[in-house]
Design a protein around this motif. Structure first.
Motif, PDB file in Angstrom:
ATOM      1  N   VAL A 117      -9.617   6.029  -3.959  1.00 41.04           N
ATOM      2  CA  VAL A 117      -9.032   4.634  -3.522  1.00 41.04           C
ATOM      3  C   VAL A 117      -8.114   5.367  -3.056  1.00 41.04           C
ATOM      4  CG1 VAL A 117      -7.053   3.541  -5.085  1.00 41.04           C
ATOM      5  CG2 VAL A 117      -9.351   4.149  -5.734  1.00 41.04           C
ATOM      6  N   ARG A 118      -7.435   6.016  -3.361  1.00 41.83           N
ATOM      7  CA  ARG A 118      -6.524   6.814  -2.091  1.00 41.83           C
ATOM      8  C   ARG A 118      -5.967   7.206  -1.465  1.00 41.83           C
ATOM      9  NH1 ARG A 118      -5.449  10.152  -6.729  1.00 41.83           N
ATOM     10  NH2 ARG A 118      -5.961  12.003  -5.302  1.00 41.83           N
TER      11      ARG A 118
ATOM     12  N   GLN B 257     -10.276   2.365 -11.707  1.00 40.11           N
ATOM     13  CA  GLN B 257      -9.382   0.920 -11.283  1.00 40.11           C
ATOM     14  C   GLN B 257      -8.636  -0.083 -12.124  1.00 40.11           C
ATOM     15  OE1 GLN B 257     -13.648  -0.467 -11.701  1.00 40.11           O
ATOM     16  NE2 GLN B 257     -14.034  -0.909  -9.545  1.00 40.11           N
TER      17      GLN B 257
ATOM     18  N   THR C 153      -5.232   1.677 -10.541  1.00 49.16           N
ATOM     19  CA  THR C 153      -4.770   1.189  -9.369  1.00 49.16           C
ATOM     20  C   THR C 153      -4.455  -0.082  -9.633  1.00 49.16           C
ATOM     21  OG1 THR C 153      -6.729   2.363  -8.574  1.00 49.16           O
ATOM     22  CG2 THR C 153      -6.313   0.181  -7.040  1.00 49.16           C
TER      23      THR C 153
ATOM     24  N   LEU D  49      -0.784  -1.792  -8.622  1.00 51.75           N
ATOM     25  CA  LEU D  49      -0.833  -3.488  -7.531  1.00 51.75           C
ATOM     26  C   LEU D  49       0.351  -4.582  -7.761  1.00 51.75           C
ATOM     27  CD1 LEU D  49      -4.658  -2.998  -5.781  1.00 51.75           C
ATOM     28  CD2 LEU D  49      -2.327  -2.788  -4.714  1.00 51.75           C
TER      29      LEU D  49
ATOM     30  N   LEU E 251      -6.356   3.888   0.563  1.00 47.65           N
ATOM     31  CA  LEU E 251      -4.862   3.169   0.719  1.00 47.65           C
ATOM     32  C   LEU E 251      -4.629   3.808   2.023  1.00 47.65           C
ATOM     33  CD1 LEU E 251      -4.031   2.956  -2.576  1.00 47.65           C
ATOM     34  CD2 LEU E 251      -4.368   0.914  -1.282  1.00 47.65           C
TER      35      LEU E 251
ATOM     36  N   ARG F   7     -10.734  -4.457  -0.662  1.00 44.79           N
ATOM     37  CA  ARG F   7     -11.406  -3.160  -1.263  1.00 44.79           C
ATOM     38  C   ARG F   7     -10.362  -2.750  -2.548  1.00 44.79           C
ATOM     39  NH1 ARG F   7     -13.188   0.847   3.433  1.00 44.79           N
ATOM     40  NH2 ARG F   7     -14.181   1.505   1.486  1.00 44.79           N
ATOM     41  N   THR F   8      -8.925  -2.981  -2.347  1.00 45.96           N
ATOM     42  CA  THR F   8      -8.099  -2.418  -3.577  1.00 45.96           C
ATOM     43  C   THR F   8      -8.218  -2.942  -4.157  1.00 45.96           C
ATOM     44  OG1 THR F   8      -6.320  -3.354  -2.648  1.00 45.96           O
ATOM     45  CG2 THR F   8      -6.914  -0.899  -1.647  1.00 45.96           C
TER      46      THR F   8
ATOM     47  N   ALA G  82       0.618  -1.408  -0.343  1.00 47.60           N
ATOM     48  CA  ALA G  82       0.467  -0.018   0.260  1.00 47.60           C
ATOM     49  C   ALA G  82       0.675   1.573   0.211  1.00 47.60           C
ATOM     50  CB  ALA G  82      -0.751  -0.151   0.855  1.00 47.60           C
TER      51      ALA G  82
END
Length: 220
Positions: free
Chosen positions: A102-103, A162, A165, A169, A106, A147-148, A82
């Motif tokens: 989203v940030r 998405q 992200t 990831l 995290l 959730r991420t 993260a």
């Protein structure tokens, strides 16, 4: 993607239920213990009862130690992922509320996982309950990392946020983490099975019926 953690929690609950159901005094014996007696004599547990109690305690301690180690590994690794994702410029390539959300998720996860990693077993009357709540608390925080994750969403249905992200990831090792987590979860469960079998074999011969009940539940 990371649902096996919940299965581990269920396995632990089953293990606790089985071990806590180990041989205890009969109802008549319990009633006798509750009667008022005269004198100072006390009933001393037999050698067999003491051995069963100690075996159960060792089994529970082994299971919870392994479970907490497993959760701490997940918290440490996802915390690092993260942080790396938040530091990646690609996470700021889209100026939108969705990307900011989203940030924020995290950022909150980094804070919560830091706190969860620092959580230790509290002192209290019920060590078993304390260990249970410690594990469930860490498990709950780790689940928030889901959730991420958008790996379960077809690539063509991902929003731009998405997609960015998920790509970030993957860039920082989320797939490798998932593989390692799966390997550790399997080893953890196998170790519990081995220890439980040792515990069962150590039960006195007089408890054969209880052994049969345990085996039937374990094999379900």
């Amino acid at each position: 993607m990371f649902k096996s953690i919940s299965y581990l929690a269920f396995s632990l609950l089953l293990l606790i239920q089985l071990s806590s159901s180990s041989p205890r005094k009969s109802t008549s014996e319990s009633e006798e213990d509750n009667t008022i007696t005269h004198g100072t004599s006390t009933q001393v547990p037999t050698v067999g009862e003491s051995a069963i109690s100690e075996g159960r305690k060792r089994l529970e301690a082994f299971a919870f130690k392994g479970y907490i180690n497993y959760l701490n590994y997940g918290l440490q690794r996802t915390n690092q992922i993260a942080k790396e994702v938040l530091a990646d410029p690609s996470m700021y390539s889209i100026d939108s509320q969705a990307m900011e959300n989203v940030r924020d998720i995290l950022i909150k996860y980094v804070k919560d996982s830091d706190e969860a990693l620092n959580d230790v077993l509290p002192t209290g009357k019920s060590e078993r309950d304390n260990r249970f709540f410690l594990g469930m608390g860490k498990d709950y925080v780790l689940e928030q990392f889901n959730r991420t994750s958008t790996s379960y969403v077809p690539i063509e249905k991902l929003t731009p946020e998405q997609r960015v992200t998920w790509d970030t990831l993957k860039k920082h090792g989320v797939l490798e983490y998932a593989e390692e987590k799966e390997r550790r979860s399997k080893n953890f469960v196998l170790n519990i099975v081995d220890e439980f079998e040792k515990y069962m074999k150590a039960l006195p011969a007089a408890e054969n019926e209880k052994k049969k009940e345990f085996s039937e539940v374990w094999d379900m």
